[in-house]
Design a protein around this motif. Structure first.
Motif, PDB file in Angstrom:
ATOM      1  N   ALA A 133       0.830  -1.206   0.000  1.00  0.00           N
ATOM      2  CA  ALA A 133       0.000   0.000   0.000  1.00  0.00           C
ATOM      3  C   ALA A 133       0.864   1.255   0.000  1.00  0.00           C
ATOM      4  O   ALA A 133       0.443   2.313  -0.478  1.00  0.00           O
ATOM      5  N   ALA A 134       2.095   1.143   0.517  1.00  0.00           N
ATOM      6  CA  ALA A 134       2.996   2.296   0.586  1.00  0.00           C
ATOM      7  C   ALA A 134       3.772   2.510  -0.703  1.00  0.00           C
ATOM      8  O   ALA A 134       4.278   3.603  -0.948  1.00  0.00           O
TER       9      ALA A 134
ATOM     10  N   GLY B 191      11.726  -2.071   3.492  1.00  0.00           N
ATOM     11  CA  GLY B 191      10.915  -1.088   4.197  1.00  0.00           C
ATOM     12  C   GLY B 191      11.075   0.331   3.698  1.00  0.00           C
ATOM     13  O   GLY B 191      10.675   1.279   4.383  1.00  0.00           O
ATOM     14  N   ARG B 192      11.642   0.472   2.485  1.00  0.00           N
ATOM     15  CA  ARG B 192      11.824   1.818   1.913  1.00  0.00           C
ATOM     16  C   ARG B 192      11.023   1.924   0.615  1.00  0.00           C
ATOM     17  O   ARG B 192      11.563   1.723  -0.475  1.00  0.00           O
ATOM     18  N   PRO B 193       9.730   2.181   0.725  1.00  0.00           N
ATOM     19  CA  PRO B 193       8.878   2.193  -0.477  1.00  0.00           C
ATOM     20  C   PRO B 193       9.184   3.362  -1.399  1.00  0.00           C
ATOM     21  O   PRO B 193       9.570   4.445  -0.950  1.00  0.00           O
ATOM     22  N   ARG B 194       8.999   3.094  -2.689  1.00  0.00           N
ATOM     23  CA  ARG B 194       9.104   4.163  -3.687  1.00  0.00           C
ATOM     24  C   ARG B 194       7.833   4.109  -4.538  1.00  0.00           C
ATOM     25  O   ARG B 194       7.202   3.048  -4.636  1.00  0.00           O
ATOM     26  N   PRO B 195       7.436   5.207  -5.159  1.00  0.00           N
ATOM     27  CA  PRO B 195       6.199   5.205  -5.945  1.00  0.00           C
ATOM     28  C   PRO B 195       6.271   4.230  -7.112  1.00  0.00           C
ATOM     29  O   PRO B 195       7.314   4.114  -7.771  1.00  0.00           O
ATOM     30  N   LEU B 196       5.171   3.537  -7.360  1.00  0.00           N
ATOM     31  CA  LEU B 196       5.126   2.606  -8.482  1.00  0.00           C
ATOM     32  C   LEU B 196       5.457   3.320  -9.794  1.00  0.00           C
ATOM     33  O   LEU B 196       6.157   2.769 -10.661  1.00  0.00           O
ATOM     34  N   ALA B 197       4.980   4.547  -9.942  1.00  0.00           N
ATOM     35  CA  ALA B 197       5.205   5.293 -11.182  1.00  0.00           C
ATOM     36  C   ALA B 197       6.673   5.634 -11.412  1.00  0.00           C
ATOM     37  O   ALA B 197       7.053   6.022 -12.525  1.00  0.00           O
TER      38      ALA B 197
END
Length: 283
Positions: free
Chosen positions: A19-20, A46-52
């Motif tokens: 979700a992040a 644990g370091r999410p980045r935008p899917l785009a």
């Protein structure tokens, strides 16, 4: 869980879509088959980045073995093509019809589908793909789902005239770029009943195929069990389960793909696989 692979600076990177955002699997790896074989939910950084912000690759960036494909596995598709086989609608295969999707056709989300000069009849096929998660041979039907890791989507691109000239499916479905897969693998627990999913394809936004996997002649468990007879399946193997009615060849009049077309394949609970058709040599 959604497992994906994207292009990092140093090569393919396996990650989980949360979700992040997109979180790399830890420790860092480009080997999706190893993550699949390990089972369960992998640890992430644990370091999410935008899917785009990432460029998606096929969920398994480098296939170890060809995709196993199934022909004529939807009743209505078998019916719409019966005249070409000189059969009566309602005549269906008694056992699954398997063939291989050549590894050289491998392609991914947003990858270009080349309209090779060898064909004038380029067609789309939206297909549910089973991803094997547990090694097995001679798998009983009642245990088949124990061996399924999850599901993804394939556009099983086909050169219909090449198929016809060769008298079988292999060459016409094996050309470079003809095997887009993606956008990710959704684990079996999240998908639930894969034998009852809406499936659709669109060309330039126009709906071409609109069906449900409940029209399959052979369900997921039967396909896994049948192909495993004397044939060892390993984690990362994929089975493309066939396409529903509505392919371009059998529209009236026929409506095949051409350079510039954007084709989307969508399956409920999985997502949308999108690709553009380009002329040979196009950048």
């Amino acid at each position: 869980m959604k497992l994906l692979t994207y292009q990092a600076e140093n090569g393919p990177r396996v990650a989980v879509l949360t979700a992040a955002g997109v979180e790399d699997v830890a420790p860092e790896t480009g080997d999706a088959c190893a993550v699949i074989a390990a089972g369960g939910a992998p640890r992430t950084n644990g370091r999410p980045r935008p899917l785009a912000s990432v460029r998606l690759l096929p969920p398994v960036a480098e296939l170890r073995r060809p995709v196993i494909a199934v022909g004529l596995n939807y009743k209505k598709h078998a019916d719409e093509s019966a005249h070409r086989r000189k059969e009566t609608p309602g005549t269906y295969p008694k056992i699954p019809v398997f063939f291989c999707k050549w590894m050289g056709s491998h392609n991914g989300p947003e990858g270009k589908i080349v309209h090779h000069a060898i064909t004038k009849h380029l067609d789309y096929e939206a297909e549910l793909v089973v991803v094997i998660g547990k090694k097995g041979v001679d798998i009983p039907r009642e245990r088949a789902h124990d061996h399924v890791y999850g599901y993804t989507i394939m556009n099983e691109v086909s050169a219909r005239d090449v198929q016809s000239r060769h008298g079988q499916w292999f060459k016409g479905k094996a050309l470079d770029t003809f095997g887009p897969l993606g956008p990710w693998i959704v684990t079996a627990d999240e998908v639930g009943n894969a034998d009852n999913l809406a499936i659709q394809s669109r060309v330039n936004g126009q709906v071409r195929q609109s069906s449900n996997t409940n029209d399959m002649i052979f369900d997921v468990a039967t396909l896994v069990s049948s192909v495993s007879e004397g044939f060892t399946l390993v984690p990362g193997d994929m089975i493309a389960t066939g396409t529903p009615e509505g392919v371009g060849l059998f529209m009236d009049p026929p409506s095949l793909m051409k350079p510039g077309d954007v084709v989307e394949c969508e399956i409920e609970k999985i997502g949308v696989l999108r690709n553009r058709v380009v002329a040979p040599g196009a950048s």
